[in-house]
Write a protein that holds these residues in place. Structure first.
Motif, PDB file in Angstrom:
ATOM      1  N   SER A 224      48.389  44.850  45.376  1.00 25.85           N
ATOM      2  CA  SER A 224      49.781  44.391  45.367  1.00 25.85           C
ATOM      3  C   SER A 224      50.712  45.600  45.330  1.00 25.85           C
ATOM      4  O   SER A 224      50.284  46.709  45.028  1.00 25.85           O
ATOM      5  CB  SER A 224      50.028  43.493  44.152  1.00 25.85           C
ATOM      6  OG  SER A 224      51.384  43.113  44.059  1.00 25.85           O
ATOM      7  N   THR A 225      51.969  45.365  45.639  1.00 23.03           N
ATOM      8  CA  THR A 225      52.969  46.435  45.548  1.00 23.03           C
ATOM      9  C   THR A 225      53.625  46.455  44.173  1.00 23.03           C
ATOM     10  O   THR A 225      54.475  47.295  43.901  1.00 23.03           O
ATOM     11  CB  THR A 225      54.058  46.245  46.621  1.00 23.03           C
ATOM     12  OG1 THR A 225      54.621  44.933  46.471  1.00 23.03           O
ATOM     13  CG2 THR A 225      53.479  46.393  48.022  1.00 23.03           C
ATOM     14  N   LYS A 226      53.236  45.502  43.317  1.00 20.35           N
ATOM     15  CA  LYS A 226      53.834  45.386  41.984  1.00 20.35           C
ATOM     16  C   LYS A 226      52.776  45.599  40.906  1.00 20.35           C
ATOM     17  O   LYS A 226      51.622  45.193  41.061  1.00 20.35           O
ATOM     18  CB  LYS A 226      54.484  44.012  41.798  1.00 20.35           C
ATOM     19  CG  LYS A 226      55.545  43.668  42.851  1.00 20.35           C
ATOM     20  CD  LYS A 226      56.719  44.632  42.804  1.00 20.35           C
ATOM     21  CE  LYS A 226      57.789  44.243  43.832  1.00 20.35           C
ATOM     22  NZ  LYS A 226      58.914  45.222  43.875  1.00 20.35           N
ATOM     23  N   ASN A 227      53.190  46.201  39.810  1.00 16.91           N
ATOM     24  CA  ASN A 227      52.262  46.420  38.699  1.00 16.91           C
ATOM     25  C   ASN A 227      51.736  45.103  38.141  1.00 16.91           C
ATOM     26  O   ASN A 227      50.596  45.026  37.681  1.00 16.91           O
ATOM     27  CB  ASN A 227      52.959  47.209  37.577  1.00 16.91           C
ATOM     28  CG  ASN A 227      53.300  48.627  37.998  1.00 16.91           C
ATOM     29  OD1 ASN A 227      52.579  49.242  38.776  1.00 16.91           O
ATOM     30  ND2 ASN A 227      54.411  49.150  37.495  1.00 16.91           N
ATOM     31  N   ALA A 228      52.565  44.068  38.161  1.00 14.10           N
ATOM     32  CA  ALA A 228      52.171  42.763  37.622  1.00 14.10           C
ATOM     33  C   ALA A 228      51.482  41.875  38.648  1.00 14.10           C
ATOM     34  O   ALA A 228      51.186  40.715  38.361  1.00 14.10           O
ATOM     35  CB  ALA A 228      53.398  42.041  37.068  1.00 14.10           C
ATOM     36  N   SER A 229      51.222  42.405  39.852  1.00  7.83           N
ATOM     37  CA  SER A 229      50.630  41.641  40.945  1.00  7.83           C
ATOM     38  C   SER A 229      51.513  40.433  41.261  1.00  7.83           C
ATOM     39  O   SER A 229      52.742  40.520  41.172  1.00  7.83           O
ATOM     40  CB  SER A 229      49.204  41.231  40.594  1.00  7.83           C
ATOM     41  OG  SER A 229      48.554  40.662  41.711  1.00  7.83           O
ATOM     42  N   LEU A 230      50.931  39.290  41.586  1.00  9.41           N
ATOM     43  CA  LEU A 230      51.736  38.105  41.939  1.00  9.41           C
ATOM     44  C   LEU A 230      52.434  37.485  40.740  1.00  9.41           C
ATOM     45  O   LEU A 230      53.299  36.611  40.902  1.00  9.41           O
ATOM     46  CB  LEU A 230      50.846  37.067  42.627  1.00  9.41           C
ATOM     47  CG  LEU A 230      50.829  37.080  44.168  1.00  9.41           C
ATOM     48  CD1 LEU A 230      52.170  36.625  44.714  1.00  9.41           C
ATOM     49  CD2 LEU A 230      50.484  38.453  44.724  1.00  9.41           C
ATOM     50  N   ALA A 231      52.093  37.933  39.524  1.00  9.19           N
ATOM     51  CA  ALA A 231      52.815  37.458  38.334  1.00  9.19           C
ATOM     52  C   ALA A 231      54.271  37.908  38.367  1.00  9.19           C
ATOM     53  O   ALA A 231      55.122  37.323  37.687  1.00  9.19           O
ATOM     54  CB  ALA A 231      52.140  37.989  37.069  1.00  9.19           C
ATOM     55  N   TYR A 232      54.584  38.897  39.175  1.00 12.59           N
ATOM     56  CA  TYR A 232      55.957  39.363  39.352  1.00 12.59           C
ATOM     57  C   TYR A 232      56.836  38.231  39.881  1.00 12.59           C
ATOM     58  O   TYR A 232      58.045  38.192  39.618  1.00 12.59           O
ATOM     59  CB  TYR A 232      55.962  40.549  40.327  1.00 12.59           C
ATOM     60  CG  TYR A 232      57.313  41.170  40.572  1.00 12.59           C
ATOM     61  CD1 TYR A 232      57.804  42.190  39.751  1.00 12.59           C
ATOM     62  CD2 TYR A 232      58.103  40.746  41.651  1.00 12.59           C
ATOM     63  CE1 TYR A 232      59.047  42.759  39.991  1.00 12.59           C
ATOM     64  CE2 TYR A 232      59.352  41.316  41.885  1.00 12.59           C
ATOM     65  CZ  TYR A 232      59.811  42.315  41.054  1.00 12.59           C
ATOM     66  OH  TYR A 232      61.046  42.884  41.295  1.00 12.59           O
ATOM     67  N   TRP A 233      56.235  37.289  40.616  1.00 13.80           N
ATOM     68  CA  TRP A 233      56.981  36.172  41.210  1.00 13.80           C
ATOM     69  C   TRP A 233      56.660  34.855  40.502  1.00 13.80           C
ATOM     70  O   TRP A 233      56.674  33.793  41.122  1.00 13.80           O
ATOM     71  CB  TRP A 233      56.657  36.063  42.699  1.00 13.80           C
ATOM     72  CG  TRP A 233      57.248  37.173  43.502  1.00 13.80           C
ATOM     73  CD1 TRP A 233      58.526  37.276  43.969  1.00 13.80           C
ATOM     74  CD2 TRP A 233      56.590  38.379  43.923  1.00 13.80           C
ATOM     75  NE1 TRP A 233      58.705  38.453  44.664  1.00 13.80           N
ATOM     76  CE2 TRP A 233      57.528  39.160  44.655  1.00 13.80           C
ATOM     77  CE3 TRP A 233      55.306  38.891  43.765  1.00 13.80           C
ATOM     78  CZ2 TRP A 233      57.221  40.394  45.210  1.00 13.80           C
ATOM     79  CZ3 TRP A 233      54.992  40.131  44.308  1.00 13.80           C
ATOM     80  CH2 TRP A 233      55.949  40.859  45.025  1.00 13.80           C
ATOM     81  N   ASN A 234      56.391  34.900  39.207  1.00 16.12           N
ATOM     82  CA  ASN A 234      56.089  33.669  38.474  1.00 16.12           C
ATOM     83  C   ASN A 234      57.258  32.699  38.430  1.00 16.12           C
ATOM     84  O   ASN A 234      57.074  31.499  38.210  1.00 16.12           O
ATOM     85  CB  ASN A 234      55.638  33.997  37.044  1.00 16.12           C
ATOM     86  CG  ASN A 234      54.140  34.285  36.966  1.00 16.12           C
ATOM     87  OD1 ASN A 234      53.403  34.031  37.911  1.00 16.12           O
ATOM     88  ND2 ASN A 234      53.700  34.820  35.844  1.00 16.12           N
ATOM     89  N   ASN A 235      58.462  33.191  38.619  1.00 20.88           N
ATOM     90  CA  ASN A 235      59.637  32.316  38.647  1.00 20.88           C
ATOM     91  C   ASN A 235      59.967  31.819  40.053  1.00 20.88           C
ATOM     92  O   ASN A 235      60.990  31.169  40.264  1.00 20.88           O
ATOM     93  CB  ASN A 235      60.860  33.031  38.055  1.00 20.88           C
ATOM     94  CG  ASN A 235      60.785  33.107  36.540  1.00 20.88           C
ATOM     95  OD1 ASN A 235      60.218  32.232  35.892  1.00 20.88           O
ATOM     96  ND2 ASN A 235      61.342  34.170  35.967  1.00 20.88           N
ATOM     97  N   GLU A 236      59.103  32.138  40.999  1.00 21.23           N
ATOM     98  CA  GLU A 236      59.286  31.684  42.380  1.00 21.23           C
ATOM     99  C   GLU A 236      57.989  31.037  42.849  1.00 21.23           C
ATOM    100  O   GLU A 236      57.224  31.647  43.612  1.00 21.23           O
ATOM    101  CB  GLU A 236      59.703  32.846  43.274  1.00 21.23           C
ATOM    102  CG  GLU A 236      61.031  33.483  42.866  1.00 21.23           C
ATOM    103  CD  GLU A 236      61.396  34.673  43.734  1.00 21.23           C
ATOM    104  OE1 GLU A 236      61.753  34.441  44.897  1.00 21.23           O
ATOM    105  OE2 GLU A 236      61.326  35.811  43.250  1.00 21.23           O
TER     106      GLU A 236
END
Length: 496
Positions: A224-236
């Motif tokens: 992923s491009t984010k440290n939190a992986s797809l959890a970065y988009w948990n609000n989406e």
């Protein structure tokens, strides 16, 4: 039989040339975003392509014949050569200055494992992030070719059965020429990647994030491009649902996608492996969702909380995590090792399932599990009727004993290597949970593991020897065990 060394070197040169070309794409992205790594990535591309051109030039008069031995060498050493050249952008840019770490990150990419040693992914130049995702996509393309064209011819782990089901002349096969079969599947692979990129971008991801996650999804990679992986988009939630759909497609047989696109939907509905694969995903997701809803906490979306609530979050996160483990993608929306003890063991078991044959997923594969279970059940009948001939049937066709024995041998060897892998990691200082999880995850090309290697951590805590060992397990699992192991036997190198 003498080895055709010239054709081996020629193919290696071609692989290096392709690898360097993809590096130029990353260099172009680096220049667009002005991230300061353009020259470093370009230099890596030039060096890689020069070696490739020289190898092809000096072997241009090769005998155009690849026999079985050459096939094993090309597959095994091709992946290693790609990984060695693929770590140059990391080294030249200083993003990963250590050779051990750079090789681990690279082979994790090409084998579509998705295990990382990086502590701060978001600090990397965008060109390096794109290259990191491209290693997944290149590896995924290679796996399709392996499954369709090479492994069945080499007789690897029962893949002859898949050869009878998918490529080659006659019947409902895709095309009489294997190269045309591969081209059609590449086109589907590319098309899915483009479609997912568009959908993720429309759903709210930046174009850069969308294309990186599409490259990682379709290859079942997980970078992923984010440290939190797809959890970065948990609000989406819509973003995560899009990824769920494409993870499912990536973990299914790409030949079935071809049938769907050409209107042969009945072939999909009748395919035994697809029915089991779909059933496993549904049943396991429901079981996990019930466990999470009643026994664990999951992040609830801020997006329309009255609609989306805990029930939706439990369903979405468990469906996502079940798919990401079964398809060996390795994305993360939540730490499933922190839900309940039962679910921790549950997800550990899923690591041994794998996706469909002919997909980009790793693991043992659903098709092998079907044959093993069917053969095990038939053993009861054979015990009662020792003189009866009771064959295993798959997709309403009789499976030869040779293939059944091959599949059983693969399964036994897989489990043995898992145990050896865990023992080595334990010897290197890992605790029991981390050693067992790291071995299962590396061999199955899953990515996230357990203990110190859990989904919200990384593999940086491994000692250097542990990183090389996990890299070896990744290669073994990705290339269906026998491909690599046979090259390591003295018998392979004897002149016959």
């Amino acid at each position: 039989m003498r080895l055709n060394i010239r054709i081996i070197i020629h193919i290696m040169g071609l692989l290096l040339l392709c690898n360097g070309s993809f590096m130029l794409l990353a260099a172009f992205a680096s220049a667009m975003y002005k991230d300061g790594a353009t020259l470093d990535i370009s230099l890596a591309a030039i060096v890689t392509m020069l070696f490739g051109i020289m190898a092809m030039f000096y072997t241009r008069g090769h005998k155009k014949e690849v026999k079985r031995k050459e096939g094993y060498i090309v597959v095994t050493f091709g992946w290693i050569i790609m990984s060695i050249s693929g770590m140059l952008p990391y080294l030249f840019s200083g993003s990963i200055p250590n050779i051990t770490d750079a090789f681990f990150e690279t082979i994790s990419g090409y084998t579509t494992t998705g295990a990382s040693i990086l502590d701060d992914i978001e600090a990397l130049p965008k060109g390096i992030l794109l290259w990191r995702s491209l290693t997944h996509w290149i590896g995924g393309m290679g796996i399709i070719v392996l499954a369709i064209a090479i492994l069945p011819l080499l007789g690897i782990g029962g893949m002859q059965l898949f050869a009878a089901e998918a490529p080659g002349p006659g019947g409902d096969k895709l095309h009489p020429r294997i190269t045309d079969t591969a081209k059609r599947l590449w086109f589907i692979y590319f098309g899915y990647t483009v479609l997912e990129t568009i959908l993720l971008n429309v759903a709210g991801m930046s174009f850069f994030d969308a294309i990186n996650h599409s490259l990682a999804t379709m290859s079942t990679g997980g970078f992923s491009t984010k440290n939190a992986s797809l959890a970065y988009w948990n609000n989406e939630p819509i973003i995560q649902y899009i990824v769920i759909v494409f993870m499912f497609l990536a973990g299914s047989n790409f030949v079935l996608s071809y049938f769907a696109l050409t209107g042969k939907v009945q072939r999909i509905l009748k395919d035994e492996e697809f029915k089991y694969y779909f059933g496993f995903v549904v049943v396991f997701s429901i079981l996990a969702a019930l466990g999470v809803y009643f026994k664990a906490d999951v992040p609830v979306s801020d997006f329309h909380p009255m609609v989306w609530g805990k029930a939706e979050s439990a369903f979405r996160h468990t469906l996502f995590q079940v798919l990401t483990v079964i398809t060996t993608t390795g994305f993360v929306t939540a730490d499933f090792t922190g839900w309940t003890h039962f679910l921790t063991v549950f997800f550990f078991g899923l690591m041994f399932l794998g996706g469909s044959a002919g997909s980009t997923a790793g693991g043992i594969k659903v098709m092998r599990h079907i044959l093993i279970i069917k053969n095990g059940i038939l053993e009861f009948k054979r015990t009662l009727h020792p003189n009866a001939i009771i064959p295993v049937r798959y997709n309403q066709k009789t499976v030869t004993e040779h293939i059944v024995y091959n599949v059983i041998a693969f399964f036994v060897l897989y489990m043995l290597l898992f145990i050896i892998g865990a023992l080595v990691l334990g010897f290197l200082g890992l605790d029991f949970v981390s050693a067992v999880g790291g071995s299962a995850s590396s061999l199955g090309n899953v990515g996230p593991a357990f203990g110190s290697l859990n989904p919200v951590s990384n593999y940086n805590s491994l000692p250097d020897a542990g990183k090389w060992w996990c890299g070896f397990l990744m290669l073994l699992g990705r290339l269906e065990l026998f491909t690599v192991l046979i090259v390591l036997t003295p018998y392979f190198w004897k002149k016959t």
